[in-house]
Design a protein around this motif. Sequence first.
Motif, PDB file in Angstrom:
ATOM      1  N   THR B 294       0.839  -1.199   0.000  1.00 16.57           N
ATOM      2  CA  THR B 294       0.000   0.000   0.000  1.00 16.57           C
ATOM      3  C   THR B 294       0.874   1.249   0.000  1.00 16.57           C
ATOM      4  OG1 THR B 294      -0.206  -0.126   2.411  1.00 16.57           O
ATOM      5  CG2 THR B 294      -1.963  -1.120   1.098  1.00 16.57           C
ATOM      6  N   ARG B 295       1.163   1.775   1.194  1.00 11.42           N
ATOM      7  CA  ARG B 295       1.828   3.079   1.272  1.00 11.42           C
ATOM      8  C   ARG B 295       3.334   2.965   1.084  1.00 11.42           C
ATOM      9  NH1 ARG B 295       1.857   0.954   6.227  1.00 11.42           N
ATOM     10  NH2 ARG B 295       3.373   1.657   7.787  1.00 11.42           N
ATOM     11  N   ASN B 296       3.927   4.088   0.707  1.00 12.27           N
ATOM     12  CA  ASN B 296       5.379   4.186   0.658  1.00 12.27           C
ATOM     13  C   ASN B 296       5.924   4.348   2.074  1.00 12.27           C
ATOM     14  OD1 ASN B 296       5.596   4.073  -2.167  1.00 12.27           O
ATOM     15  ND2 ASN B 296       5.224   6.278  -2.359  1.00 12.27           N
ATOM     16  N   GLY B 321      21.253  15.615  -0.545  1.00 13.22           N
ATOM     17  CA  GLY B 321      20.467  14.529  -1.119  1.00 13.22           C
ATOM     18  C   GLY B 321      18.988  14.824  -1.091  1.00 13.22           C
ATOM     19  N   ILE B 322      18.235  13.750  -1.265  1.00 13.69           N
ATOM     20  CA  ILE B 322      16.778  13.829  -1.264  1.00 13.69           C
ATOM     21  C   ILE B 322      16.233  12.815  -0.267  1.00 13.69           C
ATOM     22  CG2 ILE B 322      16.446  14.693  -3.612  1.00 13.69           C
ATOM     23  CD1 ILE B 322      15.991  11.724  -4.439  1.00 13.69           C
ATOM     24  N   ALA B 323      15.048  13.091   0.215  1.00 21.30           N
ATOM     25  CA  ALA B 323      14.353  12.151   1.098  1.00 21.30           C
ATOM     26  C   ALA B 323      12.865  12.259   0.814  1.00 21.30           C
ATOM     27  CB  ALA B 323      14.634  12.479   2.562  1.00 21.30           C
ATOM     28  N   PHE B 324      12.152  11.224   1.180  1.00 20.16           N
ATOM     29  CA  PHE B 324      10.689  11.338   1.213  1.00 20.16           C
ATOM     30  C   PHE B 324      10.194  10.509   2.384  1.00 20.16           C
ATOM     31  CE2 PHE B 324       9.573   7.296  -1.012  1.00 20.16           C
ATOM     32  CZ  PHE B 324      10.790   7.003  -1.617  1.00 20.16           C
ATOM     33  N   GLY B 325       9.048  10.932   2.919  1.00 17.39           N
ATOM     34  CA  GLY B 325       8.562  10.327   4.156  1.00 17.39           C
ATOM     35  C   GLY B 325       7.584   9.195   3.931  1.00 17.39           C
ATOM     36  N   GLY B 326       7.240   8.907   2.682  1.00 17.46           N
ATOM     37  CA  GLY B 326       6.234   7.888   2.389  1.00 17.46           C
ATOM     38  C   GLY B 326       4.857   8.519   2.396  1.00 17.46           C
ATOM     39  N   ASP B 327       3.983   8.050   3.297  1.00 22.18           N
ATOM     40  CA  ASP B 327       2.641   8.623   3.355  1.00 22.18           C
ATOM     41  C   ASP B 327       2.543   9.735   4.400  1.00 22.18           C
ATOM     42  OD1 ASP B 327       2.838   7.015   5.584  1.00 22.18           O
ATOM     43  OD2 ASP B 327       0.778   6.275   5.458  1.00 22.18           O
ATOM     44  N   TYR B 397      10.272  -6.357  -2.518  1.00 23.03           N
ATOM     45  CA  TYR B 397       9.458  -5.139  -2.470  1.00 23.03           C
ATOM     46  C   TYR B 397       9.806  -4.267  -1.258  1.00 23.03           C
ATOM     47  CZ  TYR B 397       6.211  -7.163  -5.911  1.00 23.03           C
ATOM     48  OH  TYR B 397       5.634  -7.686  -7.035  1.00 23.03           O
ATOM     49  N   MET B 398       9.504  -2.993  -1.385  1.00 18.60           N
ATOM     50  CA  MET B 398       9.476  -2.027  -0.281  1.00 18.60           C
ATOM     51  C   MET B 398      10.794  -1.935   0.480  1.00 18.60           C
ATOM     52  SD  MET B 398       5.554  -2.228   1.024  1.00 18.60           S
ATOM     53  CE  MET B 398       5.588  -0.569   1.651  1.00 18.60           C
ATOM     54  N   SER B 399      11.869  -2.026  -0.263  1.00 18.07           N
ATOM     55  CA  SER B 399      13.192  -1.839   0.331  1.00 18.07           C
ATOM     56  C   SER B 399      13.292  -0.401   0.844  1.00 18.07           C
ATOM     57  CB  SER B 399      14.257  -2.094  -0.739  1.00 18.07           C
ATOM     58  OG  SER B 399      15.540  -1.811  -0.239  1.00 18.07           O
ATOM     59  N   ASN B 400      13.677  -0.223   2.095  1.00 13.66           N
ATOM     60  CA  ASN B 400      13.836   1.152   2.593  1.00 13.66           C
ATOM     61  C   ASN B 400      14.839   1.262   3.739  1.00 13.66           C
ATOM     62  OD1 ASN B 400      12.221   0.205   4.784  1.00 13.66           O
ATOM     63  ND2 ASN B 400      11.550   2.306   5.165  1.00 13.66           N
ATOM     64  N   GLN B 401      15.760   0.282   3.814  1.00 15.14           N
ATOM     65  CA  GLN B 401      16.735   0.387   4.896  1.00 15.14           C
ATOM     66  C   GLN B 401      17.632   1.614   4.684  1.00 15.14           C
ATOM     67  OE1 GLN B 401      16.809  -2.382   2.786  1.00 15.14           O
ATOM     68  NE2 GLN B 401      18.506  -1.784   1.473  1.00 15.14           N
ATOM     69  N   VAL B 402      18.296   2.023   5.776  1.00 14.69           N
ATOM     70  CA  VAL B 402      19.238   3.132   5.717  1.00 14.69           C
ATOM     71  C   VAL B 402      20.313   2.816   4.666  1.00 14.69           C
ATOM     72  CG1 VAL B 402      21.058   4.300   7.023  1.00 14.69           C
ATOM     73  CG2 VAL B 402      18.841   3.840   8.101  1.00 14.69           C
ATOM     74  N   GLU B 403      20.525   3.768   3.769  1.00 15.26           N
ATOM     75  CA  GLU B 403      21.535   3.587   2.722  1.00 15.26           C
ATOM     76  C   GLU B 403      22.922   3.868   3.298  1.00 15.26           C
ATOM     77  OE1 GLU B 403      20.748   2.691  -0.433  1.00 15.26           O
ATOM     78  OE2 GLU B 403      18.591   2.682   0.007  1.00 15.26           O
ATOM     79  N   THR B 404      23.892   3.107   2.844  1.00 15.70           N
ATOM     80  CA  THR B 404      25.276   3.296   3.267  1.00 15.70           C
ATOM     81  C   THR B 404      26.116   3.658   2.056  1.00 15.70           C
ATOM     82  OG1 THR B 404      25.042   1.702   5.061  1.00 15.70           O
ATOM     83  CG2 THR B 404      27.275   2.172   4.314  1.00 15.70           C
ATOM     84  N   LEU B 405      26.800   4.784   2.153  1.00 17.21           N
ATOM     85  CA  LEU B 405      27.649   5.259   1.056  1.00 17.21           C
ATOM     86  C   LEU B 405      29.105   5.120   1.483  1.00 17.21           C
ATOM     87  CD1 LEU B 405      27.908   6.814  -1.687  1.00 17.21           C
ATOM     88  CD2 LEU B 405      27.905   8.910  -0.331  1.00 17.21           C
ATOM     89  N   ASP B 406      29.862   4.364   0.704  1.00 19.17           N
ATOM     90  CA  ASP B 406      31.291   4.179   0.999  1.00 19.17           C
ATOM     91  C   ASP B 406      32.106   5.282   0.341  1.00 19.17           C
ATOM     92  OD1 ASP B 406      30.964   1.761   2.458  1.00 19.17           O
ATOM     93  OD2 ASP B 406      30.678   0.692   0.559  1.00 19.17           O
TER      94      ASP B 406
END
Lengths: 111, 410
Positions: B294-296, B321-327, B397-406
């Motif tokens: 359903t929701r982001n 960067g960019i972010a979004f909160g989902g719903d 589906y719905m991958s949203n873990q904290v991203e890690t940038l090396d």
Amino acid sequence: MSRSLRTALLAGLLAGSAPALAAAPLELRPTPEVDLPFGDDIGFPAGPGSDVIASNCTACHSADHTLNQPALSREEWHAVVDKMITAYKAPITPEDARVIVDYLARVKGEP
Amino acid sequence: MPQHTTLSSPSRRGLLSAAALGGMGLLAGRARADTFDFHVPGGPSTRPMTTTYPEKGRMIVQRTRPPWLETPFDVFDTGVFTPNDQHFVSWHWATFPTHVDTGSFALKVHGLVERPQALSLRELIYDLPRFEIAAVSQCAGNSRLYAQPRVAGAQWANGSMSNALYAGVRLKDVLDRAGVKGGATHVQFGGLDEPMLPDAPKFVKALDIDHARDGEVMLAFAMNGQQLPMLNGFPLKLIVPGWSAVYWIKMLDDIEVTDHPDPSVWTTRSYRVPDTPNHTVEPGQKGFGMVPITRNLPRSFVTNLKPGDSVPVGAPQPVRGIAFGGDRGVAAVDLSLDGGRTWQPTTLGRDEGTYSFRQWQATISLPARGAHTVMARCTNADRVVQPMRRVWNPGGYMSNQVETLDLVAA
């Protein structure tokens, strides 16, 4: 980019308050018929079963859909083909389904 | 088949030749400019880039037909709204119109309504109150490419998402014009795309009636001030702010008010996730329930630095960067330089609305030479926080873990 586009939008679409919108000049431009580059697909690599997978699968999707998949186990490939048959109604015979799974396991490799 | 549309005849360019030649090995692609390498293990890592799709700029080809075109990630550093010509593209069936007659197009509203409607574009544009909203469209399978272990499906990296300012009309106003009858519980949506095979299921999605009438779900005939690109759903697209793009029916021409949930395979079999925390399970795990997507969910990404980039040691380094909160809206984006032990705040950019991308920026300093990681974490207005643990489920589906940038400090 957003400012200028948004300004254009506001000027074009949203001039005045909401009840006055009948005056908004937006017209959707008729688009010419677009040309989709569907012939660009690379096709399946030749080998045992390549004719079977091409004739069964490319009615609905190009070969790159399949070739871009990761390496999967035979069980996973079987589940993929089964979903195409049972959920999306691909008319694939059980015999062809076996040939397709064999082809994918061979061409894509196992994880 | 509707009279006012010209369908992309599979025999015209692609299907028969692809089927006939599929066994003959590699065919030369047309005007494939270059390739893009995602650097992922476990399968093909490169994809062609293309500029050959109509009304589309440089895109990553995840699938030729029906098109899956991914937005190159560097686009997200250029602004909060994604340019229309690089808004990602995803279709389930290849038989969608290559031309729509704007004069004869009609949006049908039928089912449990007092006054069935066949609304022209002109009526939608001139007779109903205009509504505008910014919203992120994100494929339910965005980032599936990074699942570990890998899973089948569209192998999207992080670019099956786009943000746009949509203009059109509220679904509520369209439903009120038709007059929803008592007993209605759901609204089902369909577009001009049709299955390739006669027995295959038409692509449809449904919302419950209260969601459909919430005053935010809308029908867009413009995005970012322009009419929709054909491949993004011209002339009319359902916008479900805060919800997965699978609900955003393209070339929307059919709204049916019903008294039952969506019975289609697109909800009962596909687009489902485990009902576990963060929709995450162990590979091979059994005994959990599955629920429709359903929701982001909240996500955040660094856009001005790439994995492996070298930055000057000890010097101020801008990170944005960019972010979004989902719903829900973005409440905060925080950075960690120590693997998530401590977090520092970032400065949020202009608020374009609850469902929009939100830009953020901060300045960091990497104190010692060598490898470092930067983590970005979004918290939404409901205090839902991106999880540290990797999301994994069988559908990817719905991958949203904290991203890690090396990064490397040198």
